[in-house]
Design a protein around this motif. Sequence first.
Motif, PDB file in Angstrom:
ATOM      1  N   VAL A 109       0.840  -1.205   0.000  1.00 16.92           N
ATOM      2  CA  VAL A 109       0.000   0.000   0.000  1.00 16.92           C
ATOM      3  C   VAL A 109       0.872   1.251   0.000  1.00 16.92           C
ATOM      4  O   VAL A 109       0.581   2.231  -0.706  1.00 16.92           O
ATOM      5  CB  VAL A 109      -0.960  -0.020   1.212  1.00 16.92           C
ATOM      6  CG1 VAL A 109      -1.726   1.286   1.313  1.00 16.92           C
ATOM      7  CG2 VAL A 109      -1.907  -1.191   1.127  1.00 16.92           C
ATOM      8  N   LEU A 110       1.961   1.242   0.754  1.00 11.74           N
ATOM      9  CA  LEU A 110       2.882   2.375   0.783  1.00 11.74           C
ATOM     10  C   LEU A 110       3.528   2.589  -0.585  1.00 11.74           C
ATOM     11  O   LEU A 110       3.609   3.727  -1.072  1.00 11.74           O
ATOM     12  CB  LEU A 110       3.953   2.157   1.846  1.00 11.74           C
ATOM     13  CG  LEU A 110       4.984   3.269   2.001  1.00 11.74           C
ATOM     14  CD1 LEU A 110       4.313   4.555   2.464  1.00 11.74           C
ATOM     15  CD2 LEU A 110       6.063   2.852   2.968  1.00 11.74           C
ATOM     16  N   LEU A 111       3.967   1.514  -1.218  1.00  7.16           N
ATOM     17  CA  LEU A 111       4.556   1.621  -2.555  1.00  7.16           C
ATOM     18  C   LEU A 111       3.540   2.150  -3.570  1.00  7.16           C
ATOM     19  O   LEU A 111       3.874   3.006  -4.404  1.00  7.16           O
ATOM     20  CB  LEU A 111       5.084   0.267  -3.019  1.00  7.16           C
ATOM     21  CG  LEU A 111       6.377  -0.229  -2.392  1.00  7.16           C
ATOM     22  CD1 LEU A 111       6.657  -1.655  -2.815  1.00  7.16           C
ATOM     23  CD2 LEU A 111       7.520   0.667  -2.769  1.00  7.16           C
ATOM     24  N   THR A 153      13.771  -5.238 -10.165  1.00  9.90           N
ATOM     25  CA  THR A 153      15.120  -5.796 -10.252  1.00  9.90           C
ATOM     26  C   THR A 153      15.897  -5.722  -8.944  1.00  9.90           C
ATOM     27  O   THR A 153      16.891  -6.422  -8.800  1.00  9.90           O
ATOM     28  CB  THR A 153      15.933  -5.070 -11.339  1.00  9.90           C
ATOM     29  OG1 THR A 153      16.039  -3.690 -11.005  1.00  9.90           O
ATOM     30  CG2 THR A 153      15.288  -5.228 -12.695  1.00  9.90           C
ATOM     31  N   LEU A 154      15.477  -4.903  -8.007  1.00 11.05           N
ATOM     32  CA  LEU A 154      16.208  -4.715  -6.765  1.00 11.05           C
ATOM     33  C   LEU A 154      15.995  -5.905  -5.839  1.00 11.05           C
ATOM     34  O   LEU A 154      14.903  -6.467  -5.760  1.00 11.05           O
ATOM     35  CB  LEU A 154      15.710  -3.427  -6.084  1.00 11.05           C
ATOM     36  CG  LEU A 154      16.667  -2.665  -5.205  1.00 11.05           C
ATOM     37  CD1 LEU A 154      17.862  -2.207  -6.010  1.00 11.05           C
ATOM     38  CD2 LEU A 154      15.967  -1.453  -4.619  1.00 11.05           C
ATOM     39  N   ARG A 162      17.564  -0.377  -0.769  1.00 15.61           N
ATOM     40  CA  ARG A 162      16.836   0.898  -0.797  1.00 15.61           C
ATOM     41  C   ARG A 162      16.841   1.478  -2.212  1.00 15.61           C
ATOM     42  O   ARG A 162      17.684   1.157  -3.028  1.00 15.61           O
ATOM     43  CB  ARG A 162      17.459   1.892   0.166  1.00 15.61           C
ATOM     44  CG  ARG A 162      17.353   1.469   1.606  1.00 15.61           C
ATOM     45  CD  ARG A 162      17.926   2.544   2.513  1.00 15.61           C
ATOM     46  NE  ARG A 162      18.063   2.078   3.864  1.00 15.61           N
ATOM     47  CZ  ARG A 162      17.158   2.274   4.810  1.00 15.61           C
ATOM     48  NH1 ARG A 162      16.071   2.919   4.545  1.00 15.61           N
ATOM     49  NH2 ARG A 162      17.363   1.824   6.023  1.00 15.61           N
ATOM     50  N   PHE A 163      15.899   2.377  -2.442  1.00 16.28           N
ATOM     51  CA  PHE A 163      15.751   3.024  -3.737  1.00 16.28           C
ATOM     52  C   PHE A 163      16.601   4.298  -3.777  1.00 16.28           C
ATOM     53  O   PHE A 163      16.093   5.403  -3.938  1.00 16.28           O
ATOM     54  CB  PHE A 163      14.276   3.362  -3.976  1.00 16.28           C
ATOM     55  CG  PHE A 163      13.376   2.170  -4.059  1.00 16.28           C
ATOM     56  CD1 PHE A 163      13.228   1.484  -5.245  1.00 16.28           C
ATOM     57  CD2 PHE A 163      12.674   1.720  -2.948  1.00 16.28           C
ATOM     58  CE1 PHE A 163      12.397   0.387  -5.333  1.00 16.28           C
ATOM     59  CE2 PHE A 163      11.837   0.626  -3.025  1.00 16.28           C
ATOM     60  CZ  PHE A 163      11.696  -0.047  -4.226  1.00 16.28           C
ATOM     61  N   VAL A 209      14.515   6.506   2.107  1.00 20.99           N
ATOM     62  CA  VAL A 209      14.277   5.768   3.348  1.00 20.99           C
ATOM     63  C   VAL A 209      13.643   4.402   3.074  1.00 20.99           C
ATOM     64  O   VAL A 209      13.868   3.460   3.814  1.00 20.99           O
ATOM     65  CB  VAL A 209      13.369   6.608   4.288  1.00 20.99           C
ATOM     66  CG1 VAL A 209      12.952   5.831   5.510  1.00 20.99           C
ATOM     67  CG2 VAL A 209      14.072   7.888   4.678  1.00 20.99           C
ATOM     68  N   LEU A 210      12.884   4.303   2.004  1.00 23.98           N
ATOM     69  CA  LEU A 210      12.085   3.109   1.712  1.00 23.98           C
ATOM     70  C   LEU A 210      12.962   1.914   1.366  1.00 23.98           C
ATOM     71  O   LEU A 210      13.904   2.006   0.602  1.00 23.98           O
ATOM     72  CB  LEU A 210      11.161   3.409   0.519  1.00 23.98           C
ATOM     73  CG  LEU A 210      10.097   2.407   0.205  1.00 23.98           C
ATOM     74  CD1 LEU A 210       9.097   2.310   1.339  1.00 23.98           C
ATOM     75  CD2 LEU A 210       9.383   2.816  -1.066  1.00 23.98           C
ATOM     76  N   ARG A 211      12.645   0.788   1.985  1.00 21.61           N
ATOM     77  CA  ARG A 211      13.321  -0.477   1.705  1.00 21.61           C
ATOM     78  C   ARG A 211      12.370  -1.388   0.957  1.00 21.61           C
ATOM     79  O   ARG A 211      11.181  -1.388   1.191  1.00 21.61           O
ATOM     80  CB  ARG A 211      13.635  -1.174   3.011  1.00 21.61           C
ATOM     81  CG  ARG A 211      15.031  -1.112   3.423  1.00 21.61           C
ATOM     82  CD  ARG A 211      15.174  -1.931   4.703  1.00 21.61           C
ATOM     83  NE  ARG A 211      16.110  -1.313   5.579  1.00 21.61           N
ATOM     84  CZ  ARG A 211      17.390  -1.604   5.596  1.00 21.61           C
ATOM     85  NH1 ARG A 211      17.865  -2.518   4.796  1.00 21.61           N
ATOM     86  NH2 ARG A 211      18.212  -0.995   6.396  1.00 21.61           N
TER      87      ARG A 211
END
Length: 161
Positions: free
Chosen positions: A3-5, A90-91, A96-97, A157-159
């Motif tokens: 949901v966050l993504l 691909t990550l 993290r982005f 910050v997002l993992r």
Amino acid sequence: MLVLLAGIFVVHIATVIMLFVSTISNVWMVGSSNYGTISTGLWLLCNNTCSQLPVSSKDEASLKAVQAFMILSIIFSVVALVLFIIQLFTLEKGKRFYMTGAVMLVCWMCILIAVSIYTARFTSTVVYSTNPHHGYCFILAWICFCFSFIIGILYLVLRKK
């Protein structure tokens, strides 16, 4: 996490759309005259019809800089969106982005520079009009400034889980 993504993705798409609208439309400053409403943007002066924006020679470089930085902000925002989609598939887990966040913060800086130059040079002056005020494109650019900063920080910050 999904949901966050999805939320970040939707806000990013909304930011890209608002950047397009604020750059293309000619309603950065609005004023009134005897003939109706006059609006100016980055490209044209519009009354009943639109014509080339009359700019003095001392302000021409500033206007070109605003135009260039707004176009760069659109490009960096679209690149960040594509990078996000690529990195999403691909990550590896736990990564993290960083690249997406860095590109989005470059977009944020381009918006900051463009809107700051426009605020310093062109606000409170609309040619052939009285009672000038900011139009919706100017406000959209500031909203995009806020959104791009928030999205850039969230990407850093997002993992990926």
